[in-house]
Design a protein around this motif. Structure first.
Motif, PDB file in Angstrom:
ATOM      1  N   SER A   8       1.143   9.469  -6.382  1.00 37.79           N
ATOM      2  CA  SER A   8       1.431  10.733  -4.853  1.00 37.79           C
ATOM      3  C   SER A   8       2.291  11.177  -5.902  1.00 37.79           C
ATOM      4  O   SER A   8       2.564  12.428  -6.454  1.00 37.79           O
ATOM      5  CB  SER A   8       1.569  10.415  -3.761  1.00 37.79           C
ATOM      6  OG  SER A   8       1.907  12.119  -3.267  1.00 37.79           O
ATOM      7  N   TYR A   9       4.006  10.694  -5.750  1.00 36.02           N
ATOM      8  CA  TYR A   9       5.046  11.449  -6.284  1.00 36.02           C
ATOM      9  C   TYR A   9       5.218  11.400  -8.074  1.00 36.02           C
ATOM     10  O   TYR A   9       5.510  11.927  -8.568  1.00 36.02           O
ATOM     11  CB  TYR A   9       6.339  10.331  -5.506  1.00 36.02           C
ATOM     12  CG  TYR A   9       6.958  11.698  -6.055  1.00 36.02           C
ATOM     13  CD1 TYR A   9       7.968  12.509  -5.566  1.00 36.02           C
ATOM     14  CD2 TYR A   9       8.364  10.775  -6.707  1.00 36.02           C
ATOM     15  CE1 TYR A   9       8.527  13.562  -5.171  1.00 36.02           C
ATOM     16  CE2 TYR A   9       9.706  11.407  -6.580  1.00 36.02           C
ATOM     17  CZ  TYR A   9       9.703  12.633  -6.025  1.00 36.02           C
ATOM     18  OH  TYR A   9      10.904  13.571  -6.225  1.00 36.02           O
ATOM     19  N   VAL A  10       4.873  10.161  -8.601  1.00 35.65           N
ATOM     20  CA  VAL A  10       5.352   9.708  -9.789  1.00 35.65           C
ATOM     21  C   VAL A  10       3.990  10.655 -11.084  1.00 35.65           C
ATOM     22  O   VAL A  10       4.427  10.303 -12.074  1.00 35.65           O
ATOM     23  CB  VAL A  10       5.755   8.279 -10.098  1.00 35.65           C
ATOM     24  CG1 VAL A  10       5.766   8.409 -11.650  1.00 35.65           C
ATOM     25  CG2 VAL A  10       6.393   7.653  -9.228  1.00 35.65           C
ATOM     26  N   PHE A  26       0.551  -0.795   0.215  1.00 36.92           N
ATOM     27  CA  PHE A  26       0.078  -0.303  -0.110  1.00 36.92           C
ATOM     28  C   PHE A  26       0.929   1.191  -0.039  1.00 36.92           C
ATOM     29  O   PHE A  26       0.390   2.265  -0.538  1.00 36.92           O
ATOM     30  CB  PHE A  26      -0.683   0.032   0.817  1.00 36.92           C
ATOM     31  CG  PHE A  26      -2.697  -0.922   1.197  1.00 36.92           C
ATOM     32  CD1 PHE A  26      -3.203  -0.642   0.419  1.00 36.92           C
ATOM     33  CD2 PHE A  26      -2.043  -1.990   1.855  1.00 36.92           C
ATOM     34  CE1 PHE A  26      -3.520  -0.985  -0.330  1.00 36.92           C
ATOM     35  CE2 PHE A  26      -3.550  -2.612   1.446  1.00 36.92           C
ATOM     36  CZ  PHE A  26      -4.637  -2.049   0.500  1.00 36.92           C
ATOM     37  N   SER A  27       2.093   1.114   0.526  1.00 31.41           N
ATOM     38  CA  SER A  27       2.878   2.445   0.796  1.00 31.41           C
ATOM     39  C   SER A  27       3.898   2.902  -0.365  1.00 31.41           C
ATOM     40  O   SER A  27       3.579   3.644  -0.885  1.00 31.41           O
ATOM     41  CB  SER A  27       3.713   2.151   1.955  1.00 31.41           C
ATOM     42  OG  SER A  27       3.590   2.030   3.192  1.00 31.41           O
ATOM     43  N   VAL A  28       3.587   1.937  -1.458  1.00 31.73           N
ATOM     44  CA  VAL A  28       4.792   2.001  -2.316  1.00 31.73           C
ATOM     45  C   VAL A  28       3.519   2.325  -3.639  1.00 31.73           C
ATOM     46  O   VAL A  28       3.604   3.584  -4.735  1.00 31.73           O
ATOM     47  CB  VAL A  28       5.179   0.377  -2.356  1.00 31.73           C
ATOM     48  CG1 VAL A  28       5.139   0.592  -4.525  1.00 31.73           C
ATOM     49  CG2 VAL A  28       6.213   0.163  -2.099  1.00 31.73           C
ATOM     50  N   ALA A  29       2.823   1.967  -3.484  1.00 36.68           N
ATOM     51  CA  ALA A  29       1.493   2.317  -4.165  1.00 36.68           C
ATOM     52  C   ALA A  29       0.743   3.697  -4.008  1.00 36.68           C
ATOM     53  O   ALA A  29       0.658   4.237  -5.295  1.00 36.68           O
ATOM     54  CB  ALA A  29       0.075   1.566  -4.336  1.00 36.68           C
ATOM     55  N   ALA A  30       1.115   4.785  -3.310  1.00 33.87           N
ATOM     56  CA  ALA A  30       0.564   5.061  -2.953  1.00 33.87           C
ATOM     57  C   ALA A  30       1.597   6.514  -2.966  1.00 33.87           C
ATOM     58  O   ALA A  30       1.238   7.189  -4.084  1.00 33.87           O
ATOM     59  CB  ALA A  30       0.068   5.553  -1.380  1.00 33.87           C
ATOM     60  N   PHE A  31       2.711   6.185  -2.451  1.00 35.03           N
ATOM     61  CA  PHE A  31       3.731   6.437  -2.968  1.00 35.03           C
ATOM     62  C   PHE A  31       4.155   6.989  -4.747  1.00 35.03           C
ATOM     63  O   PHE A  31       3.985   8.428  -5.519  1.00 35.03           O
ATOM     64  CB  PHE A  31       5.656   6.087  -2.932  1.00 35.03           C
ATOM     65  CG  PHE A  31       5.940   7.123  -2.847  1.00 35.03           C
ATOM     66  CD1 PHE A  31       6.823   8.677  -1.951  1.00 35.03           C
ATOM     67  CD2 PHE A  31       7.415   6.752  -4.263  1.00 35.03           C
ATOM     68  CE1 PHE A  31       7.604   8.787  -2.799  1.00 35.03           C
ATOM     69  CE2 PHE A  31       8.629   7.253  -4.607  1.00 35.03           C
ATOM     70  CZ  PHE A  31       8.927   8.008  -3.445  1.00 35.03           C
TER      71      PHE A  31
END
Length: 127
Positions: free
Chosen positions: A79-81, A71-76
């Motif tokens: 959001s960021y990319v 979930f953290s990687v997906a959110a990052f």
């Protein structure tokens, strides 16, 4: 894909891993936080005991960690990319995502954990 007999069906619906006939949880809504861990003692159809041994679901913590990372990687990445936010904003999005999906993560990790050890039995009625 989600047909009866598949692990994915049992994991995503929270149904009994052996017969897929009923929910393992007393309350199907994971966001009802007072009942998030309340499970039936055993399945009323195939009589499998959900808590196979004392402290059985402690192993689900390891699965929960992996789901939290996913979930953290997906959110990052979203959001960021894709949304071109700042690094600070991306980490705030990660924290909000983890908090928002925490009840779902806890339920999914339990479902995955029990499905590792209990398999669907299409002949459960005859036993």
């Amino acid at each position: 894909m989600l047909k009866k007999g598949s692990k994915l069906n049992s994991i995503l619906t929270g149904s009994c891993p052996k017969c897929h006939e009923e929910s393992m949880y007393e309350d199907k809504n994971p966001y009802n936080l007072s009942n998030i861990y309340k499970m039936h003692e055993k399945c009323s159809h195939c009589n499998i005991k959900y808590k196979i041994e004392p402290s059985f679901f402690y192993g689900a913590m390891y699965v929960s960690y992996g789901l939290g990372i996913a979930f953290s990687v997906a959110a990052f990445i979203i959001s960021y990319v894709f949304l071109n936010s700042s690094l600070k904003t991306a980490f705030i999005v990660i924290i909000v995502t983890l908090i928002a999906f925490m009840p779902l993560t806890m339920r999914l990790s339990r479902n995955i954990w029990i499905n590792i050890f209990v398999h669907y039995d299409k002949n459960w009625k005859s036993k």
